[in-house]
Design a protein around this motif. Sequence first.
Motif, short mmCIF file in Angstrom:
data_model
loop_
_atom_site.label_atom_id
_atom_site.label_comp_id
_atom_site.label_asym_id
_atom_site.label_seq_id
_atom_site.Cartn_x
_atom_site.Cartn_y
_atom_site.Cartn_z
N ARG A 7 0.86 -1.18 0.00
CA ARG A 7 0.00 0.00 0.00
C ARG A 7 0.90 1.23 0.00
O ARG A 7 1.78 1.37 0.83
CB ARG A 7 -0.89 0.02 1.25
N CYS A 8 0.65 2.16 -0.94
CA CYS A 8 1.47 3.36 -1.01
C CYS A 8 0.96 4.40 -0.01
O CYS A 8 -0.11 4.24 0.59
CB CYS A 8 1.52 3.93 -2.43
N ALA A 9 1.68 5.49 0.13
CA ALA A 9 1.33 6.54 1.09
C ALA A 9 -0.01 7.20 0.76
O ALA A 9 -0.67 7.75 1.64
CB ALA A 9 2.42 7.59 1.13
N ASP A 10 -0.45 7.13 -0.50
CA ASP A 10 -1.75 7.68 -0.88
C ASP A 10 -2.89 6.68 -0.69
O ASP A 10 -4.04 6.99 -0.96
CB ASP A 10 -1.73 8.13 -2.34
N GLY A 28 13.01 0.24 9.05
CA GLY A 28 11.59 0.57 9.15
C GLY A 28 10.78 -0.21 8.13
O GLY A 28 11.32 -0.85 7.24
N PRO A 29 9.46 -0.15 8.23
CA PRO A 29 8.61 -0.97 7.37
C PRO A 29 8.42 -0.42 5.96
O PRO A 29 8.08 -1.15 5.05
CB PRO A 29 7.28 -0.98 8.11
N GLY A 30 8.62 0.88 5.73
CA GLY A 30 8.34 1.48 4.44
C GLY A 30 9.51 1.42 3.47
O GLY A 30 10.67 1.45 3.86
N ARG A 31 9.20 1.31 2.19
CA ARG A 31 10.20 1.31 1.12
C ARG A 31 9.69 2.22 0.02
O ARG A 31 8.49 2.38 -0.16
CB ARG A 31 10.40 -0.09 0.54
N LEU A 32 10.60 2.78 -0.77
CA LEU A 32 10.20 3.59 -1.91
C LEU A 32 9.94 2.68 -3.10
O LEU A 32 10.82 1.95 -3.54
CB LEU A 32 11.29 4.60 -2.28
N VAL A 33 8.72 2.70 -3.59
CA VAL A 33 8.30 1.88 -4.73
C VAL A 33 7.47 2.78 -5.64
O VAL A 33 6.71 3.61 -5.18
CB VAL A 33 7.45 0.68 -4.26
N CYS A 35 4.45 3.68 -7.55
CA CYS A 35 3.03 3.29 -7.52
C CYS A 35 2.47 3.35 -8.95
O CYS A 35 2.60 4.38 -9.61
CB CYS A 35 2.25 4.22 -6.61
N PRO A 36 1.83 2.29 -9.43
CA PRO A 36 1.28 2.32 -10.78
C PRO A 36 0.04 3.21 -10.90
O PRO A 36 -0.30 3.64 -11.98
CB PRO A 36 0.93 0.85 -11.06
N ARG A 42 6.64 6.38 -4.09
CA ARG A 42 5.94 6.60 -2.83
C ARG A 42 6.49 5.66 -1.77
O ARG A 42 6.94 4.56 -2.07
CB ARG A 42 4.44 6.30 -2.99
N SER A 43 6.42 6.09 -0.54
CA SER A 43 6.73 5.21 0.56
C SER A 43 5.61 4.17 0.62
O SER A 43 4.43 4.53 0.65
CB SER A 43 6.79 6.00 1.86
N SER A 44 5.98 2.90 0.61
CA SER A 44 4.99 1.82 0.59
C SER A 44 5.28 0.84 1.71
O SER A 44 6.43 0.64 2.10
CB SER A 44 5.03 1.09 -0.75
N VAL A 45 4.22 0.22 2.23
CA VAL A 45 4.34 -0.78 3.28
C VAL A 45 3.63 -2.05 2.84
O VAL A 45 2.73 -2.02 2.01
CB VAL A 45 3.76 -0.28 4.63
N LEU A 46 4.05 -3.17 3.40
CA LEU A 46 3.40 -4.44 3.13
C LEU A 46 1.98 -4.43 3.64
O LEU A 46 1.69 -3.84 4.69
CB LEU A 46 4.17 -5.59 3.79
N VAL A 47 1.08 -5.12 2.94
CA VAL A 47 -0.31 -5.25 3.35
C VAL A 47 -0.48 -6.64 3.94
O VAL A 47 -0.09 -7.62 3.32
CB VAL A 47 -1.27 -5.06 2.15
N SER A 48 -1.04 -6.73 5.13
CA SER A 48 -1.26 -8.04 5.74
C SER A 48 -2.45 -8.73 5.06
O SER A 48 -3.25 -8.10 4.38
CB SER A 48 -1.51 -7.91 7.24
N LEU A 49 -2.58 -10.03 5.25
CA LEU A 49 -3.63 -10.81 4.59
C LEU A 49 -5.03 -10.31 4.93
O LEU A 49 -5.89 -10.27 4.10
CB LEU A 49 -3.51 -12.28 4.96
N GLY A 50 -5.28 -9.88 6.16
CA GLY A 50 -6.58 -9.38 6.56
C GLY A 50 -6.93 -8.07 5.88
O GLY A 50 -8.09 -7.80 5.57
N GLN A 51 -5.96 -7.23 5.59
CA GLN A 51 -6.20 -5.94 4.96
C GLN A 51 -6.41 -6.07 3.45
O GLN A 51 -7.00 -5.19 2.85
CB GLN A 51 -5.04 -5.00 5.21
#
Length: 54
Positions: A7-10, A28-33, A35-36, A42-51
Amino acid sequence: MERTVVRCADGHVFNTTSFPMQQTGRLGPGRLVRCPRCARLRSSVLVSLGQQRQ
C-alpha cells in the motif's frame, strides 16, 4: 517471482514483484516503490492478509 501486495502513502493497493530489502527490519517498514496508480515514487508498506480483502 513472488508477488507482494503493498500500500502506497496515498492508500493505493497494488502488487509488486520486488520489495527492496524486505527482510531488513532495521530501516523501518516502508520502502520507496513506484506506484502504478499515481505514477510516483511513494513510501509503501506491506499489506497483511486481513487488509487485502477490504
